[in-house]
Design a protein around this motif. Structure first.
Motif, PDB file in Angstrom:
ATOM      1  N   ASP A  26     -25.245   9.345  14.660  1.00 45.41           N
ATOM      2  CA  ASP A  26     -25.313   8.870  13.364  1.00 45.41           C
ATOM      3  C   ASP A  26     -26.724   8.003  13.473  1.00 45.41           C
ATOM      4  N   SER A  27     -27.778   8.668  14.047  1.00 42.23           N
ATOM      5  CA  SER A  27     -29.033   8.236  13.866  1.00 42.23           C
ATOM      6  C   SER A  27     -29.550   7.934  12.622  1.00 42.23           C
ATOM      7  N   LYS A  28     -29.115   8.580  11.614  1.00 40.30           N
ATOM      8  CA  LYS A  28     -29.413   8.534  10.197  1.00 40.30           C
ATOM      9  C   LYS A  28     -29.112   7.368   9.663  1.00 40.30           C
ATOM     10  N   ALA A  29     -28.196   6.565  10.167  1.00 45.72           N
ATOM     11  CA  ALA A  29     -27.704   5.421   9.557  1.00 45.72           C
ATOM     12  C   ALA A  29     -28.811   4.212   9.807  1.00 45.72           C
ATOM     13  N   THR A  30     -29.967   4.433   9.201  1.00 51.10           N
ATOM     14  CA  THR A  30     -31.031   3.390   9.373  1.00 51.10           C
ATOM     15  C   THR A  30     -30.996   2.350   8.477  1.00 51.10           C
ATOM     16  N   GLN A  58     -22.612  13.202  13.549  1.00 51.46           N
ATOM     17  CA  GLN A  58     -22.633  14.554  14.420  1.00 51.46           C
ATOM     18  C   GLN A  58     -21.866  14.214  15.624  1.00 51.46           C
ATOM     19  N   LEU A  59     -20.538  15.070  15.932  1.00 54.98           N
ATOM     20  CA  LEU A  59     -19.707  15.065  17.297  1.00 54.98           C
ATOM     21  C   LEU A  59     -20.600  15.537  18.187  1.00 54.98           C
ATOM     22  N   VAL A  60     -21.433  15.061  19.260  1.00 54.50           N
ATOM     23  CA  VAL A  60     -21.926  15.525  20.241  1.00 54.50           C
ATOM     24  C   VAL A  60     -21.019  16.222  21.387  1.00 54.50           C
ATOM     25  N   ALA A  61     -20.167  15.345  21.664  1.00 51.27           N
ATOM     26  CA  ALA A  61     -19.243  15.897  22.550  1.00 51.27           C
ATOM     27  C   ALA A  61     -17.855  15.025  22.780  1.00 51.27           C
ATOM     28  N   GLU A  62     -17.086  15.555  23.367  1.00 53.77           N
ATOM     29  CA  GLU A  62     -15.969  14.743  23.967  1.00 53.77           C
ATOM     30  C   GLU A  62     -15.802  14.842  25.363  1.00 53.77           C
ATOM     31  N   ILE A  63     -15.690  13.796  26.051  1.00 57.72           N
ATOM     32  CA  ILE A  63     -16.106  13.760  27.592  1.00 57.72           C
ATOM     33  C   ILE A  63     -14.839  12.733  28.063  1.00 57.72           C
ATOM     34  N   GLY A  64     -13.793  13.371  28.718  1.00 58.74           N
ATOM     35  CA  GLY A  64     -12.927  12.486  29.168  1.00 58.74           C
ATOM     36  C   GLY A  64     -12.073  11.901  28.311  1.00 58.74           C
ATOM     37  N   GLY A  65     -11.877  12.219  27.145  1.00 55.21           N
ATOM     38  CA  GLY A  65     -11.152  11.687  26.054  1.00 55.21           C
ATOM     39  C   GLY A  65     -11.904  10.773  25.086  1.00 55.21           C
ATOM     40  N   ARG A  81     -35.030  10.078  17.761  1.00 60.65           N
ATOM     41  CA  ARG A  81     -33.986   8.918  18.390  1.00 60.65           C
ATOM     42  C   ARG A  81     -32.633   9.689  18.495  1.00 60.65           C
ATOM     43  N   GLY A  82     -32.151  10.427  17.537  1.00 63.93           N
ATOM     44  CA  GLY A  82     -31.007  11.118  17.508  1.00 63.93           C
ATOM     45  C   GLY A  82     -30.698  12.350  18.604  1.00 63.93           C
ATOM     46  N   GLU A  83     -31.926  12.915  18.858  1.00 59.81           N
ATOM     47  CA  GLU A  83     -32.164  13.978  19.697  1.00 59.81           C
ATOM     48  C   GLU A  83     -32.002  13.459  21.199  1.00 59.81           C
ATOM     49  N   HIS A  84     -32.663  12.328  21.392  1.00 60.47           N
ATOM     50  CA  HIS A  84     -32.603  11.462  22.824  1.00 60.47           C
ATOM     51  C   HIS A  84     -31.230  11.291  23.159  1.00 60.47           C
ATOM     52  N   PHE A  85     -30.471  10.501  22.036  1.00 58.86           N
ATOM     53  CA  PHE A  85     -28.951  10.306  22.242  1.00 58.86           C
ATOM     54  C   PHE A  85     -28.141  11.713  22.882  1.00 58.86           C
ATOM     55  N   VAL A  86     -28.459  12.692  22.116  1.00 62.15           N
ATOM     56  CA  VAL A  86     -27.794  13.982  22.288  1.00 62.15           C
ATOM     57  C   VAL A  86     -28.035  14.315  23.892  1.00 62.15           C
ATOM     58  N   ARG A  87     -29.447  14.389  24.130  1.00 58.18           N
ATOM     59  CA  ARG A  87     -29.639  14.503  25.655  1.00 58.18           C
ATOM     60  C   ARG A  87     -29.063  13.446  26.398  1.00 58.18           C
ATOM     61  N   LEU A  88     -28.898  12.325  26.318  1.00 55.61           N
ATOM     62  CA  LEU A  88     -28.244  11.540  27.103  1.00 55.61           C
ATOM     63  C   LEU A  88     -26.836  11.801  27.172  1.00 55.61           C
ATOM     64  N   VAL A  89     -26.191  12.266  26.243  1.00 53.33           N
ATOM     65  CA  VAL A  89     -24.719  12.472  26.291  1.00 53.33           C
ATOM     66  C   VAL A  89     -24.504  13.715  26.970  1.00 53.33           C
TER      67      VAL A  89
END
Length: 465
Positions: A348-352, A335-342, A453-461
């Motif tokens: 890919d939290s599902k990559a368990t 899942q592409l969450v964002a592109e920041i400064g290039g 876990r993935g939702e936390h990563f998204v919030r951090l980004v």
């Protein structure tokens, strides 16, 4: 809701009262059964009692008087490493054990289908990696092409909470090994096998038991058509077992990387292009390289499987291609969450497991790799051939130090939490690089599931913006 057939006036026990368990209890009651239920969690039992469910402790022999069947939720062990005590009692007393998938397949078709112009169909998808994306992609294509469709099983809604069939509808189910292993009925019209890699081995008594659980979808019900990923020996075995010879087009072989131009019906992706061959001649071709929702070779394999399944129910190549372009992908899967400064940030939290992480690592150039959590048997040593694109690894959680010992010369840093890993990777990343969360481990040391876990990563980004 799909009322369960053949249970009127019977006492049916339900073990496990999560999403699928509650839906199963309601569908059994709608079919005329008297439902008794149990769950090991006190909070879950209290919530179920508040909803009116009749709770009976199924670990006590006295509870089994007159019980005709036990329906088990997928997370509850029924064989390895040992059966749940209630299931062990059912075995001892000769009470049939089934799950909601088995009930669905015996209840979905009804007499009303005789009034339909076009019979409903069921597409069932299993495999180790990519089955959620493949399932969602098939459902998306069907919907975009105007075919009525519902999605459920291991993704979306519990199968018995789906609506009764409509004329020409296609139900798309994702089925895990936990679900296929126990279901007494498995009769899809089209069955899809994506791939196989080691996973859930304690639950299935080793790799042979895990493969046998997946294979049941094809061996038990005899689907009209089977879409089989043949990049591993297990897929080639299933395809060989189902096929009557090179001219048999009931088996559609799919691959990401191999050219499959022989056989009655094949679909494969090479160098970013999907090709369909019928009887040795190319029937269609699709450029996958610019489809944002399907990045990397692993998603090209998913695209091949979904394409083949949709062709098997009569959709045209051009319509499928158009639907590919509007597919946004699934959360926590490349899942592409964002592109920041290039710098791209990909969740890919599902990559368990190692195999899923390898596919994610192969999908992007110049990676700042975030990995860690609760490692699985074998660690991450098998990822060595996939680390060439890793600029640096940021390891966190329970198994971080064990992972560090297996990375060799790959630059890495050990931190305690995902927060620290994201902060360090973001601070050091340069334009053109990808910060990739592909943990190669379970989440249970710090999170209840990979979604959290993935939702936390998204919030951090998002906070980095």
């Amino acid at each position: 809701m799909i009322p369960v057939e053949g249970v009127e006036d019977q006492t049916i026990a339900v073990l496990g009262l999560g999403r699928s368990g509650k839906a199963t209890a309601a569908a059994l009651a709608a079919g005329g059964a008297r439902v008794i239920a149990w769950d090991d969690g006190q909070d879950t039992r209290e919530a179920a009692a508040a909803e009116g469910l009749d709770l009976v402790d199924l670990t006590r022999p006295a509870a089994w008087e007159g019980v005709a069947a036990l329906i088990v939720s997928p997370g509850i062990p029924h064989l390895y490493p040992r059966p749940h005590p209630a299931i062990a009692l059912a075995y001892e007393l000769g009470v049939p054990v089934d799950n909601d998938i088995g009930l669905f397949f015996r209840s979905y078709a009804t007499n009303e289908w005789g009034e339909f112009e076009r019979a409903p169909r069921v597409i069932a998808v299993t495999g180790s990696n990519g089955k959620s994306t493949t399932t969602a992609l098939i459902h998306h294509i069907l919907t975009e092409c105007g075919r009525p469709s519902q999605m459920g099983g291991n993704i979306g809604r519990g199968v018995l909470s789906l609506e009764p069939a409509t004329d020409g509808e296609v139900v798309v189910l994702e089925l895990s090994s936990y679900q296929t292993e126990l279901a007494r009925a498995l009769t899809p019209d089209v069955a899809v096998f994506t791939n196989l890699s080691p996973d859930h081995l304690d639950r299935h008594g080793g790799p042979g038991g895990y493969f046998a659980a997946k294979r049941r979808l094809f061996a038990e019900g005899g689907p009209d058509r089977a879409v089989i990923g043949v990049d591993e020996i297990e897929g080639r075995f299933i395809a060989n077992q189902l096929s009557m010879g090179p001219r048999d087009d009931r088996v559609i072989r799919v691959s990401s990387g191999q050219k499959l131009d022989k056989g009655a019906w094949t679909v494969f992706a090479r160098k970013g292009f999907l090709s369909e061959y019928r009887k040795g001649r190319q029937a269609a071709s699709i450029d996958l390289r610019e489809i944002a929702g399907l990045p990397g070779a692993h998603n090209h394999q998913n695209a091949c499987a979904a394409y083949a399944a949709c062709r098997a129910v009569g959709l045209a190549p051009r319509d499928i291609e158009a639907a590919f372009h509007s597919f946004k992908g699934l959360p926590h899967r490349s899942q592409l969450v964002a592109e920041i400064g290039g710098v791209r940030f990909v969740n890919d939290s599902k990559a368990t497991n190692v195999d899923a992480a390898a596919k994610a690592l192969d999908a992007f150039p110049r990676i700042r790799w975030i990995a860690g959590g609760l490692g699985k048997d074998g660690g991450i040593a098998a990822l060595a051939p996939h680390l060439a694109q890793v600029v640096k690894a940021y390891l966190y959680g329970h198994s971080a130090r064990d992972f560090a010992l297996e990375l060799g010369a790959t630059p890495h840093e050990v931190v305690e939490t995902l927060d620290e890993a994201v902060a360090r990777a973001a601070a050091e990343a340069e334009a053109g690089e990808t910060v990739l969360l592909a943990p190669a481990a379970a989440s249970f040391d710090q999170y209840p599931n990979f979604e959290k876990r993935g939702e936390h990563f998204v919030r951090l980004v998002e906070a980095l913006r």
